[in-house]
Design an enzyme around this catalytic site. Structure first.
Site, short mmCIF file in Angstrom:
data_model
loop_
_atom_site.label_atom_id
_atom_site.label_comp_id
_atom_site.label_asym_id
_atom_site.label_seq_id
_atom_site.Cartn_x
_atom_site.Cartn_y
_atom_site.Cartn_z
N GLY A 59 -11.33 13.80 7.67
CA GLY A 59 -12.12 12.88 6.86
C GLY A 59 -13.56 13.06 7.28
N HIS A 60 -14.34 13.73 6.45
CA HIS A 60 -15.73 14.03 6.81
C HIS A 60 -16.66 13.21 5.93
CE1 HIS A 60 -14.39 18.19 8.54
NE2 HIS A 60 -13.81 17.17 9.12
P1 GDP Z 1 -16.19 14.03 11.16
O1 GDP Z 1 -14.75 13.88 10.90
O2 GDP Z 1 -16.48 14.76 12.42
O3 GDP Z 1 -16.96 14.58 9.99
O4 GDP Z 1 -16.74 12.55 11.40
P2 GDP Z 1 -16.42 11.27 10.49
O5 GDP Z 1 -17.18 11.41 9.23
O6 GDP Z 1 -14.96 11.04 10.42
O7 GDP Z 1 -16.98 10.11 11.42
C1 GDP Z 1 -18.30 10.04 11.78
C2 GDP Z 1 -18.87 8.72 11.24
O8 GDP Z 1 -20.11 8.43 11.87
C3 GDP Z 1 -19.18 8.75 9.75
O9 GDP Z 1 -18.96 7.47 9.23
C4 GDP Z 1 -20.66 9.11 9.70
O10 GDP Z 1 -21.29 8.63 8.53
C5 GDP Z 1 -21.17 8.40 10.91
N1 GDP Z 1 -22.30 9.02 11.60
C6 GDP Z 1 -22.58 10.35 11.75
N2 GDP Z 1 -23.66 10.50 12.55
C7 GDP Z 1 -24.06 9.26 12.91
C8 GDP Z 1 -25.09 8.76 13.77
O11 GDP Z 1 -25.85 9.49 14.37
N3 GDP Z 1 -25.17 7.41 13.90
C9 GDP Z 1 -24.32 6.55 13.27
N4 GDP Z 1 -24.49 5.25 13.47
N5 GDP Z 1 -23.34 6.98 12.47
C10 GDP Z 1 -23.20 8.32 12.30
P1 IMO Z 2 -11.65 15.07 11.41
O1 IMO Z 2 -11.79 16.44 10.80
C1 IMO Z 2 -9.52 12.55 14.27
C2 IMO Z 2 -5.25 13.32 14.78
C3 IMO Z 2 -4.26 12.27 14.31
C4 IMO Z 2 -3.15 12.46 15.33
C5 IMO Z 2 -3.14 13.96 15.54
C6 IMO Z 2 -2.10 14.71 14.72
O2 IMO Z 2 -12.00 13.95 10.51
O3 IMO Z 2 -12.34 15.02 12.73
P2 IMO Z 2 -1.95 15.35 12.12
O4 IMO Z 2 -1.94 14.49 10.92
O5 IMO Z 2 -3.08 16.32 12.17
O6 IMO Z 2 -0.62 15.99 12.40
O7 IMO Z 2 -2.17 14.30 13.36
O8 IMO Z 2 -4.44 14.43 15.17
N1 IMO Z 2 -6.21 13.79 13.77
C7 IMO Z 2 -7.51 13.47 13.75
N2 IMO Z 2 -8.21 12.64 14.54
N3 IMO Z 2 -10.15 13.24 13.30
C8 IMO Z 2 -9.45 14.10 12.52
O9 IMO Z 2 -10.06 14.92 11.62
C9 IMO Z 2 -8.07 14.22 12.70
N4 IMO Z 2 -7.09 14.93 12.11
C10 IMO Z 2 -5.96 14.68 12.77
O10 IMO Z 2 -4.81 10.98 14.37
O11 IMO Z 2 -3.52 11.88 16.55
MG MG Z 3 -13.33 12.42 10.49
#
Ligand code: GDP
Ligand code: IMO
Ligand code: MG
Length: 442
Positions: free
Chosen positions: A40-41
């Site tokens: 989830g990005h």
């Molecule tokens: P990813 O899976 O590595 O792409 O990260 P996620 O999108 O799952 O989680 C990162 C969260 O932090 C998202 O809700 C971003 O919008 C938020 N985020 C990213 N950089 C920053 C930051 O520097 N400060 C804050 N407060 N939020 C951030």
């Molecule tokens: P992004 O790309 C954080 C974790 C799950 C679980 C383990 C195995 O957003 O950083 P799976 O469904 O892959 O078999 O689950 O990996 N997990 C993540 N944790 N960020 C993710 O993706 C993840 N994708 C899987 O929570 O512990």
């Molecule tokens: Mg994520």
């Protein structure tokens, strides 16, 4: 111009999406190479939030090509939902297949993979892994056991039915015998796969060849990792991991380019740590400092973008970070979410562990040992709340934040190339450019 790989340096959710969106301005091709819609990005552009699970995070840049390479496990239903939502938000227009290409070699996630993932999470005797229940593990199992269905197979109804029959044979026995579920109906599965294949046809490409042409013409490529180093199937905290190689090497196997194609590898890290799902987490503070954990979770909005689960919170762990530097060959670090810690009384940084009376400086291989190690902390002063808008260069940062960055660089030997202080594109201080420079430590 160098090609850049982005990887998560921790347990995922470090902010890879934000950095990929930002760096996409400098690249022409953005490539997802492993994982699937367990990712989830989140991107925030002009205050508007977009969450992507499968489509590369370069999609908001109108002139870029997004590639889903062979190493990804690909759920077509999720793909079309994501395309539809990008079309309705106006992020992409008319011919989306010109912007998004899907490898004919990528393995397909089908409903029986999700059903098996769910059944294991609820009924398996070994306890929960806390997966995202998106069918990731079962789909990779089928790939490795050579009964997977690939995107290219969906385009050939003549051979597809036999492949599906082979794929579900064992699963039906397992579902009925062990998990009390219902068997998969071959005819209806076949029909829905043929329909999906027809819809998918314009998007399907030989992604490796697209990349070879891009390399030959020296077009900049950005590789977008999903999950994080500590979730890697070989190098993570097994068995509490995902089912793919999340480390930088996964960019090579997952896309078909050679090592020479990679110029820089940037590890994305938070200023603290989070983990979602089960498994050991040495610097976790949910029990030792529950109020602080809650505060960081609230300020940092630490809830999963895929499943909505609470992310577990902990202090920065430099032992684990050094490990990530090594297994990825990181050339730069992007330090994210520093703003979430603004104004805290103090910070802890883990610099070694204690295990059975010994001090250790590396991650133990077994989850059981990882669960019983004690982190050894150094205490650091935290930086005050400050006006990040006035910061134009490293020297403008509060001295405590400069000290924190230097500590990370000293310990790992890797320069911090980017500092992020908010979710928005503009809330970023770029310290060096991994596409053109070898960054310097501060
Ligand atoms: P990813 O899976 O590595 O792409 O990260 P996620 O999108 O799952 O989680 C990162 C969260 O932090 C998202 O809700 C971003 O919008 C938020 N985020 C990213 N950089 C920053 C930051 O520097 N400060 C804050 N407060 N939020 C951030
Ligand atoms: P992004 O790309 C954080 C974790 C799950 C679980 C383990 C195995 O957003 O950083 P799976 O469904 O892959 O078999 O689950 O990996 N997990 C993540 N944790 N960020 C993710 O993706 C993840 N994708 C899987 O929570 O512990
Ligand atoms: Mg994520």
């Amino acid at each position: 111009m160098k090609n850049v790989v982005i990887v998560g340096a921790q347990w995922g959710d470090e902010g890879k999406g934000k950095v990929v969106d930002l760096y996409s301005a400098k690249a022409e091709y953005i490539v997802r190479y492993q994982g699937g819609n367990n990712a989830g990005h989140t991107l925030v552009v002009n205050g508007k939030k977009t969450v992507l699970h499968l489509i590369p995070s370069g999609i908001l840049h109108a002139d870029k090509v997004c590639l889903i390479a062979n190493g990804v496990v690909f759920d077509p239903e999720v793909f079309f939902k994501e395309i539809d939502s990008l079309l309705s938000s106006g992020a992409i227009t008319n011919a989306p297949y010109e912007r998004v290409r899907v490898s004919d070699r990528a393995h397909v996630i089908l409903p029986y993979h999700c059903a098996l993932d769910a059944a294991r999470e609820t009924k398996a005797a070994g306890g929960k892994l806390g997966t995202t229940v998106r069918g990731i593990g079962p789909a990779y199992e089928d790939k490795v056991s050579r009964r997977g269905i690939r995107v290219g197979d969906l385009l050939d109804p003549k051979t597809l039915k036999e492949k599906l029959r082979h794929a579900i044979e064992e699963k039906n026995v397992l579902m009925a015998g062990l998990y009390g579920g219902s068997p998969v109906d071959l005819e209806s599965l076949f029909e829905s796969c043929v329909k999906l294949g027809e819809k998918l046809r314009p998007y399907v490409a030989d992604v490796k060849s697209v990349l070879m042409t891009a390399l030959a013409h020296k077009r900049a490529i950005l590789f977008e990792g999903a999950q994080g180093t500590l979730l890697d199937i070989d190098h993570g905290t097994y068995p509490f991991v995902t089912s793919s190689n999340t480390i930088a090497g996964g960019a090579l196997t997952g896309s078909g380019v050679g090592e020479g194609a990679i110029g820089s590898v940037v590890g994305i890290m938070k200023a603290y740590l989070t983990r979602v799902g089960s498994g050991p987490f040495p610097t976790e503070i949910e029990e030792t400092e529950p109020e602080l954990a809650e505060k960081i979770r609230t300020i940092g909005a630490e809830f999963g973008a895929t499943t909505g689960r609470k992310r577990r919170i902990g202090w920065l762990d430099l032992v684990a970070l050094k490990y990530a530097v090594e297994v990825n060959g990181l050339t730069g670090l992007a330090l994210m979410k520093a703003d979430v810690l603004n104004g805290l009384e103090f910070l802890r940084i883990c610099t070694s562990y204690s295990l059975g009376g010994n001090t250790i400086y590396d991650l133990p291989s077994r989850a059981e040992d990882l669960a019983r190690i004690e982190p050894n902390y150094e205490i650091y002063p935290c930086w005050p709340d400050y006006d990040a808008k006035k910061v134009e260069e490293f020297g403008d940062l509060p001295e405590e934040l400069r000290g924190y960055i230097r500590k990370i660089e000293d310990f790992t030997g890797v320069p911090v190339v980017l500092l992020s202080v908010g979710p928005g594109r503009e809330e970023t201080l770029e310290l060096s450019d991994p596409f053109t420079e070898v960054g310097k430590v501060h």
